[in-house]
Design an enzyme around this catalytic site. Structure first.
Site, PDB file in Angstrom:
ATOM      1  N   GLN A  40     -15.327 -25.400 -32.597  1.00 11.15           N
ATOM      2  CA  GLN A  40     -16.383 -26.382 -32.323  1.00 11.15           C
ATOM      3  C   GLN A  40     -17.516 -26.291 -33.357  1.00 11.15           C
ATOM      4  OE1 GLN A  40     -14.953 -24.454 -30.024  1.00 11.15           O
ATOM      5  NE2 GLN A  40     -14.883 -25.414 -28.018  1.00 11.15           N
ATOM      6  N   ALA A  63     -21.607 -28.599 -21.944  1.00 11.15           N
ATOM      7  CA  ALA A  63     -21.983 -28.685 -20.529  1.00 11.15           C
ATOM      8  C   ALA A  63     -22.664 -30.005 -20.135  1.00 11.15           C
ATOM      9  CB  ALA A  63     -22.843 -27.472 -20.168  1.00 11.15           C
ATOM     10  N   ASP A  66     -23.579 -22.538 -20.717  1.00 18.44           N
ATOM     11  CA  ASP A  66     -22.795 -23.272 -19.714  1.00 18.44           C
ATOM     12  C   ASP A  66     -23.218 -22.955 -18.292  1.00 18.44           C
ATOM     13  OD1 ASP A  66     -21.020 -23.192 -22.238  1.00 18.44           O
ATOM     14  OD2 ASP A  66     -20.224 -24.800 -20.972  1.00 18.44           O
ATOM     15  N   LYS A  74     -20.110 -20.159 -25.018  1.00 19.09           N
ATOM     16  CA  LYS A  74     -18.847 -20.070 -25.750  1.00 19.09           C
ATOM     17  C   LYS A  74     -18.538 -18.647 -26.181  1.00 19.09           C
ATOM     18  CE  LYS A  74     -16.479 -22.585 -26.334  1.00 19.09           C
ATOM     19  NZ  LYS A  74     -15.287 -22.709 -25.441  1.00 19.09           N
TER      20      LYS A  74
HETATM   21  O1  MRU Z   1     -15.726 -25.239 -24.493  1.00 21.62           O
HETATM   22  P1  MRU Z   1     -16.892 -26.092 -24.873  1.00 21.62           P
HETATM   23  O2  MRU Z   1     -16.775 -26.715 -26.219  1.00 21.62           O
HETATM   24  O3  MRU Z   1     -17.237 -27.100 -23.805  1.00 21.62           O
HETATM   25  O4  MRU Z   1     -18.115 -25.061 -24.938  1.00 21.62           O
HETATM   26  C1  MRU Z   1     -19.384 -25.558 -25.210  1.00 21.62           C
HETATM   27  C2  MRU Z   1     -20.437 -24.527 -25.255  1.00 21.62           C
HETATM   28  O5  MRU Z   1     -20.208 -23.360 -25.061  1.00 21.62           O
HETATM   29  C3  MRU Z   1     -21.850 -25.022 -25.462  1.00 21.62           C
HETATM   30  O6  MRU Z   1     -22.615 -24.092 -26.158  1.00 21.62           O
HETATM   31  C4  MRU Z   1     -22.502 -25.279 -24.094  1.00 21.62           C
HETATM   32  O7  MRU Z   1     -21.687 -26.081 -23.280  1.00 21.62           O
HETATM   33  C5  MRU Z   1     -23.835 -25.928 -24.214  1.00 21.62           C
HETATM   34  S1  MRU Z   1     -23.744 -27.592 -24.804  1.00 21.62           S
HETATM   35  C6  MRU Z   1     -25.348 -28.152 -24.907  1.00 21.62           C
END
Ligand code: MRU
Length: 366
Positions: free
Chosen positions: A207, A55, A248, A259
């Site tokens: 990830q 995010a 997010d 996620k």
């Molecule tokens: O789909 P992504 O890789 O963008 O998802 C990321 C996440 O879910 C993270 O935990 C979230 O964005 C926080 S990042 C500090």
């Protein structure tokens, strides 16, 4: 000698080249490829395809992106015509991913500045563009401070030698520096806390395996990679003292989108009495969304589940696939929400408003 991944900037601006410079995260950990994004389509694709993701990093990329695209209209003498083009590009970038509120937060912040300087104060377009540059740089710089401060608050919740579990990547690769969920881990590492970290691999886009395990390992943190379906076992074994995850979008009542799979971890943590902490920059709190039910959840292509990462397809052709990128953790599964303005606990409706008041007053004491 190869550079350590922690020495790279996740998102940078190259003003001379009028481009947004990122690490292509889809190639990690095998290849560290730095790419320059010049056009609206390149920036949109990079966000949609998760070349830049997480995010806060999406917010920074969008802020640099809208600045770079605005530069192309700097010759426009009529502010309203300039603003019309700005708005078109802003709406386009904003459509890349729906769940992470930082994308619209950063773009709205850039737009508010644009309107104040150009429409309210009547500044010439050239000056408006210079101010957009300054604002985008400020968004990135603030992100580093925000993450470090979240790290300090997070660190107060754990003790040396603790086991910490995290899901997805809310690490340096998702922010300007430190990450959010990883910030307590990095600060603890600097201070000799010797945490034992468990990183969920995070299906379907991995990830956790490709990014979190990579950056923590590269930083010398004691990290163990586990499959998503192993979190119950490590918690039941008593190996985990706290869960830290990113988010997010946090709704006003504390429901938190993160996620896919995060809510499973939260339910398991509750079952085994492990505190579950959501690390949230205040830019990720959406006070206009009352509960998690109103959060739009991004749906991703089926091939991410059926064939990506495999040498050959691992599911029958034509099978139905459900592939939401995020889920919402109910607020009653969350022990606390850690922000840069302190730690919010239930009832979140009130404590998150208190966090907003502290932010407005610039007061960081928890
Ligand atoms: O789909 P992504 O890789 O963008 O998802 C990321 C996440 O879910 C993270 O935990 C979230 O964005 C926080 S990042 C500090």
């Amino acid at each position: 000698m190869n550079k350590n991944i922690m020495e790279y900037e996740t998102v940078e601006l190259d003003d001379n080249d009028s481009s947004v410079v990122i690490i292509d995260q889809t190639k990690l950990p095998g290849t560290t490829e730095i790419i320059s994004l010049h056009t609206a389509k390149e920036i949109w694709d990079a966000i949609y395809l998760l070349k830049v993701r997480g995010a806060p990093a999406i917010g920074v990329a969008a802020a640099f992106g809208i600045y770079v695209l605005s530069k192309a209209f700097v010759g426009e003498t009529d502010f309203e015509k300039f603003y019309g083009k700005f708005r078109e590009q802003k709406d386009y970038l904003n459509s890349a991913r729906p769940t992470a509120v930082n994308l619209s937060w950063a773009l709205n912040r850039m737009e508010a500045l644009c309107l104040k300087a150009g429409r309210e104060e009547g500044k010439p377009v050239k000056e408006v563009v210079e101010l957009l540059h300054r604002e985008a740089v400020a968004i990135k710089e603030e992100d580093t401070w925000v993450c470090k401060t979240i790290g300090e608050f997070g660190l107060s919740l754990v003790k040396p030698g603790d086991g910490i579990l995290t899901h997805c990547n809310a690490g340096q690769l998702a922010t300007s520096k430190y990450g959010t969920a990883t910030a307590p881990i990095y600060l603890g590492q600097e201070r000799g806390y010797h945490f034992r970290v468990f990183a969920d691999e995070t299906r379907p886009l991995l990830q956790g395996a490709r990014l979190t395990a990579y950056e923590l390992h590269a930083s010398g943190v004691d990290v163990t990679l586990i499959c998503d379906n192993m979190s119950a076992m490590v918690m039941k074994n008593g190996w985990v003292n706290a869960v830290f995850v990113g988010c997010d979008r946090v709704a006003a009542n504390g429901d938190a989108a993160n996620k896919i799979g995060t809510s499973v971890v939260a339910a398991v943590a509750k079952r085994y009495g492990v505190p579950f902490y959501v690390c949230a920059p205040t830019s990720t709190i959406d006070y206009d969304t009352p509960t998690g039910e109103q959060i739009e959840i991004e749906q991703r292509p089926a091939r991410e589940v059926t064939e990506m990462w495999y040498k050959e397809r691992m599911a029958p052709e034509g099978v139905k696939v459900f592939n939401p990128a995020f889920d919402v953790t109910d607020h009653d599964l969350i022990t606390a929400i850690v922000t840069e303005y302190g730690i919010a606990r239930a009832p979140f409706m009130e404590s998150l408003l208190e966090i907003r008041r502290k932010k407005e007053k610039g007061n960081q004491n928890s």
